[in-house]
Scaffold this motif. Sequence first.
Motif, mmCIF file in Angstrom:
data_model
loop_
_atom_site.group_PDB
_atom_site.id
_atom_site.type_symbol
_atom_site.label_atom_id
_atom_site.label_comp_id
_atom_site.label_asym_id
_atom_site.label_seq_id
_atom_site.Cartn_x
_atom_site.Cartn_y
_atom_site.Cartn_z
ATOM 1 N N GLY A 123 0.819 -1.199 0.000
ATOM 2 C CA GLY A 123 0.000 0.000 0.000
ATOM 3 C C GLY A 123 0.854 1.249 0.000
ATOM 4 N N ASP A 124 0.194 2.381 -0.153
ATOM 5 C CA ASP A 124 0.891 3.661 -0.110
ATOM 6 C C ASP A 124 1.528 3.863 1.256
ATOM 7 O OD1 ASP A 124 0.073 4.227 -2.689
ATOM 8 O OD2 ASP A 124 -1.715 5.326 -2.034
ATOM 9 N N GLY A 125 2.839 4.007 1.277
ATOM 10 C CA GLY A 125 3.551 4.298 2.507
ATOM 11 C C GLY A 125 3.662 3.132 3.473
ATOM 12 N N GLY A 126 3.297 1.943 3.058
ATOM 13 C CA GLY A 126 3.364 0.804 3.964
ATOM 14 C C GLY A 126 4.124 -0.349 3.376
ATOM 15 N N ASN A 127 4.405 -1.335 4.216
ATOM 16 C CA ASN A 127 5.126 -2.526 3.804
ATOM 17 C C ASN A 127 4.168 -3.680 3.498
ATOM 18 O OD1 ASN A 127 7.419 -4.125 3.290
ATOM 19 N ND2 ASN A 127 7.391 -4.934 5.360
ATOM 20 N N ASP A 128 2.870 -3.421 3.646
ATOM 21 C CA ASP A 128 1.884 -4.465 3.381
ATOM 22 C C ASP A 128 0.716 -3.850 2.618
ATOM 23 O OD1 ASP A 128 -0.197 -3.467 5.256
ATOM 24 O OD2 ASP A 128 1.262 -4.027 6.786
ATOM 25 N N ALA A 129 -0.274 -4.654 2.327
ATOM 26 C CA ALA A 129 -1.415 -4.195 1.524
ATOM 27 C C ALA A 129 -2.703 -4.136 2.342
ATOM 28 C CB ALA A 129 -1.594 -5.131 0.332
ATOM 29 N N THR A 130 -2.586 -4.098 3.672
ATOM 30 C CA THR A 130 -3.779 -4.187 4.505
ATOM 31 C C THR A 130 -4.730 -3.004 4.360
ATOM 32 O OG1 THR A 130 -2.549 -3.272 6.380
ATOM 33 C CG2 THR A 130 -2.722 -5.684 6.244
ATOM 34 N N ALA A 131 -4.268 -1.881 3.845
ATOM 35 C CA ALA A 131 -5.149 -0.721 3.677
ATOM 36 C C ALA A 131 -5.865 -0.714 2.323
ATOM 37 C CB ALA A 131 -4.352 0.574 3.846
ATOM 38 N N ILE A 132 -5.491 -1.597 1.432
ATOM 39 C CA ILE A 132 -6.091 -1.628 0.098
ATOM 40 C C ILE A 132 -7.446 -2.318 0.163
ATOM 41 C CG2 ILE A 132 -5.846 -2.538 -2.241
ATOM 42 C CD1 ILE A 132 -2.790 -2.186 -1.859
ATOM 43 N N ARG A 133 -8.450 -1.668 -0.368
ATOM 44 C CA ARG A 133 -9.807 -2.224 -0.384
ATOM 45 C C ARG A 133 -10.228 -2.505 -1.819
ATOM 46 N NH1 ARG A 133 -8.345 -3.350 3.594
ATOM 47 N NH2 ARG A 133 -8.963 -2.723 5.657
ATOM 48 N N THR A 134 -11.104 -3.499 -1.969
ATOM 49 C CA THR A 134 -11.570 -3.918 -3.279
ATOM 50 C C THR A 134 -13.087 -3.985 -3.286
ATOM 51 O OG1 THR A 134 -11.695 -6.273 -2.779
ATOM 52 C CG2 THR A 134 -9.531 -5.412 -3.451
ATOM 53 N N SER A 135 -13.621 -4.412 -4.397
ATOM 54 C CA SER A 135 -15.062 -4.609 -4.516
ATOM 55 C C SER A 135 -15.542 -5.788 -3.680
ATOM 56 C CB SER A 135 -15.426 -4.829 -5.987
ATOM 57 O OG SER A 135 -14.748 -5.972 -6.489
ATOM 58 N N LEU A 136 -14.631 -6.532 -3.071
ATOM 59 C CA LEU A 136 -15.000 -7.692 -2.262
ATOM 60 C C LEU A 136 -15.552 -7.310 -0.894
ATOM 61 C CD1 LEU A 136 -11.951 -9.955 -3.156
ATOM 62 C CD2 LEU A 136 -14.296 -10.139 -4.035
ATOM 63 N N GLY A 137 -15.347 -6.054 -0.463
ATOM 64 C CA GLY A 137 -15.903 -5.600 0.812
ATOM 65 C C GLY A 137 -14.905 -4.825 1.640
ATOM 66 N N ALA A 138 -15.430 -3.965 2.492
ATOM 67 C CA ALA A 138 -14.588 -3.092 3.317
ATOM 68 C C ALA A 138 -13.812 -3.853 4.383
ATOM 69 C CB ALA A 138 -15.453 -2.017 3.977
ATOM 70 N N ASP A 139 -14.299 -5.015 4.789
ATOM 71 C CA ASP A 139 -13.619 -5.786 5.825
ATOM 72 C C ASP A 139 -12.751 -6.914 5.252
ATOM 73 O OD1 ASP A 139 -15.818 -7.148 4.909
ATOM 74 O OD2 ASP A 139 -16.454 -7.868 6.877
ATOM 75 N N VAL A 140 -12.554 -6.890 3.937
ATOM 76 C CA VAL A 140 -11.736 -7.914 3.271
ATOM 77 C C VAL A 140 -10.365 -7.326 2.972
ATOM 78 C CG1 VAL A 140 -11.496 -9.354 1.219
ATOM 79 C CG2 VAL A 140 -13.755 -9.028 2.263
ATOM 80 N N ILE A 141 -9.324 -7.998 3.464
ATOM 81 C CA ILE A 141 -7.971 -7.546 3.137
ATOM 82 C C ILE A 141 -7.390 -8.490 2.089
ATOM 83 C CG2 ILE A 141 -7.605 -6.401 5.337
ATOM 84 C CD1 ILE A 141 -5.756 -8.685 6.115
ATOM 85 N N VAL A 142 -6.458 -7.956 1.322
ATOM 86 C CA VAL A 142 -5.883 -8.699 0.212
ATOM 87 C C VAL A 142 -4.374 -8.862 0.385
ATOM 88 C CG1 VAL A 142 -7.647 -7.902 -1.401
ATOM 89 C CG2 VAL A 142 -5.506 -6.647 -1.236
ATOM 90 N N ASN A 143 -3.888 -9.949 -0.179
ATOM 91 C CA ASN A 143 -2.463 -10.199 -0.284
ATOM 92 C C ASN A 143 -2.245 -10.685 -1.707
ATOM 93 O OD1 ASN A 143 -0.269 -12.376 -0.442
ATOM 94 N ND2 ASN A 143 0.265 -11.243 1.391
ATOM 95 N N MET A 144 -1.326 -10.062 -2.403
ATOM 96 C CA MET A 144 -1.095 -10.429 -3.792
ATOM 97 C C MET A 144 0.405 -10.411 -4.061
ATOM 98 S SD MET A 144 -2.975 -8.925 -7.186
ATOM 99 C CE MET A 144 -2.203 -7.333 -7.308
ATOM 100 N N SER A 145 0.867 -11.422 -4.807
ATOM 101 C CA SER A 145 2.289 -11.487 -5.125
ATOM 102 C C SER A 145 2.491 -12.238 -6.439
ATOM 103 C CB SER A 145 3.069 -12.176 -3.993
ATOM 104 O OG SER A 145 2.547 -13.461 -3.721
#
Length: 168
Positions: free
Chosen positions: A49-71
Amino acid sequence: MSGHHLAQLNVGTLRHPLDDPRTHGFTSMLDTLNSVADRSPGFVWRLVGDGGNDATAIRTSLGADVIVNMSVWESRESLWDYVYRSGHLDVLRRRAEWFELPKTAFQVMWWVPAGHVPTVEEAVERLELLRAHGPSPSAFGFRDRYTAAEADLAVLAPAATTKAQPTD
């Protein structure tokens, strides 16, 4: 498979907000897991994510409480080694502490041309494809063994089977 890499997305619906003390066991391990991934043989890229080492702040159409990990990884084997042989498995075993039990597929893999950085939208489309139609060369899970060549053929097949339209 030097011409292709393996992209993966996994998602989780949080039981509690990320800043909730009950989620601390998960959030406290993120930097370590990401560092291990970054140094793993076959690692190519991961979403941050912006300014972070992980993607926990990125939200998708899957829902506001769903976090993503992609590699992205050089091969299925390199991703497998990271997930199941690097210490990541310990976190995976504790998944139910922090995430709702999934009712549908929560992880998807697909082949991308080497050098391609998939978008979150592309990844969500692949997950939705897997959920709607099951495993295929275009969207599959760890239990499936589709090759990059099969994925290429799946992309080419619709064009090859389209009948030419008569011209006037």
